[in-house]
Design a protein around this motif. Sequence first.
Motif, PDB file in Angstrom:
ATOM      1  N   MET A   1      51.584  34.420  39.647  1.00 47.84           N
ATOM      2  CA  MET A   1      50.528  35.404  39.476  1.00 47.84           C
ATOM      3  C   MET A   1      48.758  34.055  38.670  1.00 47.84           C
ATOM      4  O   MET A   1      49.596  33.045  38.556  1.00 47.84           O
ATOM      5  CB  MET A   1      51.428  35.902  38.523  1.00 47.84           C
ATOM      6  N   ALA A   2      48.104  35.053  38.614  1.00 51.38           N
ATOM      7  CA  ALA A   2      47.633  35.322  37.407  1.00 51.38           C
ATOM      8  C   ALA A   2      46.658  35.538  36.471  1.00 51.38           C
ATOM      9  O   ALA A   2      47.063  36.560  36.132  1.00 51.38           O
ATOM     10  CB  ALA A   2      45.722  34.896  38.322  1.00 51.38           C
ATOM     11  N   THR A   3      46.478  34.928  35.414  1.00 52.12           N
ATOM     12  CA  THR A   3      45.976  35.155  33.990  1.00 52.12           C
ATOM     13  C   THR A   3      44.220  36.395  33.619  1.00 52.12           C
ATOM     14  O   THR A   3      43.820  35.045  33.923  1.00 52.12           O
ATOM     15  CB  THR A   3      45.756  34.970  32.857  1.00 52.12           C
ATOM     16  N   TYR A   4      44.088  38.067  33.581  1.00 51.76           N
ATOM     17  CA  TYR A   4      42.920  38.004  33.831  1.00 51.76           C
ATOM     18  C   TYR A   4      42.766  38.383  32.235  1.00 51.76           C
ATOM     19  O   TYR A   4      43.579  39.274  31.691  1.00 51.76           O
ATOM     20  CB  TYR A   4      42.627  39.434  34.879  1.00 51.76           C
ATOM     21  N   GLU A   5      41.404  38.239  31.756  1.00 54.85           N
ATOM     22  CA  GLU A   5      40.934  39.163  30.745  1.00 54.85           C
ATOM     23  C   GLU A   5      40.419  39.851  30.032  1.00 54.85           C
ATOM     24  O   GLU A   5      39.230  40.662  31.493  1.00 54.85           O
ATOM     25  CB  GLU A   5      40.297  38.099  29.932  1.00 54.85           C
ATOM     26  N   TYR A   6      40.792  40.822  29.307  1.00 50.87           N
ATOM     27  CA  TYR A   6      40.057  42.393  29.559  1.00 50.87           C
ATOM     28  C   TYR A   6      39.440  42.241  27.682  1.00 50.87           C
ATOM     29  O   TYR A   6      40.201  41.743  26.765  1.00 50.87           O
ATOM     30  CB  TYR A   6      41.375  43.129  29.699  1.00 50.87           C
ATOM     31  N   ARG A   7      38.619  42.823  27.710  1.00 52.07           N
ATOM     32  CA  ARG A   7      38.173  42.904  26.270  1.00 52.07           C
ATOM     33  C   ARG A   7      38.242  44.620  25.828  1.00 52.07           C
ATOM     34  O   ARG A   7      37.439  46.072  26.993  1.00 52.07           O
ATOM     35  CB  ARG A   7      36.675  42.884  25.903  1.00 52.07           C
ATOM     36  N   CYS A   8      38.745  45.220  24.703  1.00 55.51           N
ATOM     37  CA  CYS A   8      38.911  46.667  24.589  1.00 55.51           C
ATOM     38  C   CYS A   8      38.638  46.313  23.510  1.00 55.51           C
ATOM     39  O   CYS A   8      38.235  45.739  22.055  1.00 55.51           O
ATOM     40  CB  CYS A   8      40.842  46.906  24.289  1.00 55.51           C
ATOM     41  N   PRO A   9      37.609  47.765  23.185  1.00 52.62           N
ATOM     42  CA  PRO A   9      36.531  48.105  21.858  1.00 52.62           C
ATOM     43  C   PRO A   9      37.040  48.305  20.056  1.00 52.62           C
ATOM     44  O   PRO A   9      36.223  47.716  19.682  1.00 52.62           O
ATOM     45  CB  PRO A   9      35.868  49.559  22.672  1.00 52.62           C
ATOM     46  N   ARG A  10      38.375  48.600  21.000  1.00 50.71           N
ATOM     47  CA  ARG A  10      38.219  48.854  19.193  1.00 50.71           C
ATOM     48  C   ARG A  10      39.484  47.696  19.101  1.00 50.71           C
ATOM     49  O   ARG A  10      40.021  47.373  18.072  1.00 50.71           O
ATOM     50  CB  ARG A  10      39.490  50.205  19.677  1.00 50.71           C
ATOM     51  N   ASP A  11      40.264  46.715  19.879  1.00 50.70           N
ATOM     52  CA  ASP A  11      41.745  46.432  19.359  1.00 50.70           C
ATOM     53  C   ASP A  11      40.551  44.062  20.149  1.00 50.70           C
ATOM     54  O   ASP A  11      41.280  43.929  19.522  1.00 50.70           O
ATOM     55  CB  ASP A  11      42.826  46.377  20.548  1.00 50.70           C
ATOM     56  N   GLY A  12      39.636  44.362  20.632  1.00 50.33           N
ATOM     57  CA  GLY A  12      39.525  43.421  21.370  1.00 50.33           C
ATOM     58  C   GLY A  12      39.943  42.742  22.681  1.00 50.33           C
ATOM     59  O   GLY A  12      40.908  43.651  23.111  1.00 50.33           O
ATOM     60  N   ASP A  13      40.275  41.099  22.651  1.00 50.83           N
ATOM     61  CA  ASP A  13      40.163  40.430  23.651  1.00 50.83           C
ATOM     62  C   ASP A  13      41.891  39.973  23.959  1.00 50.83           C
ATOM     63  O   ASP A  13      42.417  40.256  23.224  1.00 50.83           O
ATOM     64  CB  ASP A  13      40.325  39.661  24.228  1.00 50.83           C
ATOM     65  N   PHE A  14      42.470  40.800  25.127  1.00 51.61           N
ATOM     66  CA  PHE A  14      43.353  40.448  25.549  1.00 51.61           C
ATOM     67  C   PHE A  14      44.303  39.878  26.882  1.00 51.61           C
ATOM     68  O   PHE A  14      42.647  39.842  28.316  1.00 51.61           O
ATOM     69  CB  PHE A  14      44.758  41.319  25.397  1.00 51.61           C
ATOM     70  N   GLU A  15      44.996  39.698  27.640  1.00 49.49           N
ATOM     71  CA  GLU A  15      45.494  38.611  29.225  1.00 49.49           C
ATOM     72  C   GLU A  15      46.789  39.628  29.378  1.00 49.49           C
ATOM     73  O   GLU A  15      47.438  40.417  28.541  1.00 49.49           O
ATOM     74  CB  GLU A  15      45.477  37.632  28.225  1.00 49.49           C
ATOM     75  N   VAL A  16      46.067  39.760  30.543  1.00 51.62           N
ATOM     76  CA  VAL A  16      47.374  40.579  31.962  1.00 51.62           C
ATOM     77  C   VAL A  16      47.464  39.407  32.400  1.00 51.62           C
ATOM     78  O   VAL A  16      46.254  39.236  32.992  1.00 51.62           O
ATOM     79  CB  VAL A  16      46.981  41.554  31.772  1.00 51.62           C
ATOM     80  N   ARG A  17      49.081  39.672  32.890  1.00 49.74           N
ATOM     81  CA  ARG A  17      49.076  38.860  34.202  1.00 49.74           C
ATOM     82  C   ARG A  17      49.564  40.357  35.885  1.00 49.74           C
ATOM     83  O   ARG A  17      50.702  39.848  35.386  1.00 49.74           O
ATOM     84  CB  ARG A  17      50.195  38.523  33.821  1.00 49.74           C
ATOM     85  N   LEU A  18      48.446  39.024  36.691  1.00 53.60           N
ATOM     86  CA  LEU A  18      48.779  40.412  37.532  1.00 53.60           C
ATOM     87  C   LEU A  18      48.598  39.081  38.965  1.00 53.60           C
ATOM     88  O   LEU A  18      48.023  38.113  38.756  1.00 53.60           O
ATOM     89  CB  LEU A  18      47.718  41.266  37.818  1.00 53.60           C
ATOM     90  N   PRO A  19      49.393  40.267  39.964  1.00 55.59           N
ATOM     91  CA  PRO A  19      49.382  38.876  41.629  1.00 55.59           C
ATOM     92  C   PRO A  19      47.495  38.722  41.517  1.00 55.59           C
ATOM     93  O   PRO A  19      46.471  39.942  41.138  1.00 55.59           O
ATOM     94  CB  PRO A  19      49.880  39.276  42.215  1.00 55.59           C
ATOM     95  N   VAL A  20      47.259  37.474  42.309  1.00 53.27           N
ATOM     96  CA  VAL A  20      45.485  37.229  42.415  1.00 53.27           C
ATOM     97  C   VAL A  20      45.631  38.189  43.514  1.00 53.27           C
ATOM     98  O   VAL A  20      46.050  38.927  44.045  1.00 53.27           O
ATOM     99  CB  VAL A  20      45.824  35.778  43.077  1.00 53.27           C
TER     100      VAL A  20
END
Length: 93
Positions: A1-20
């Motif tokens: 599993m890898a951790t990916y970073e995403y940015r929401c225009p409203r809530d800001g940054d968050f991380e999601v763990r998904l398979p590589v």
Amino acid sequence: MATYEYRCPRDGDFEVRLPVGEAGAAVDCPGCHERATRVWSAPRLARTPRALRAALDGAARSAEAPEVVSRIPARRPAAATPAHPAHARLPRL
């Protein structure tokens, strides 16, 4: 599993763990459910445990410049060996 970073225009940054290799360019924000775009960041290598990092660095160094033994190490003095009764039955060199 890898951790990916995403940015929401409203809530800001968050991380999601998904398979590589399965991270998309955008995902739904867990807070507001709007589309959040993926942020490209440096991998978090600092999260490697210190002992593991030292072992990996030592292995890399020894691959390029291995330690060379110039003579056979001296035997330990008899007093330094543990005095356990089972050791008396071991073969002597």
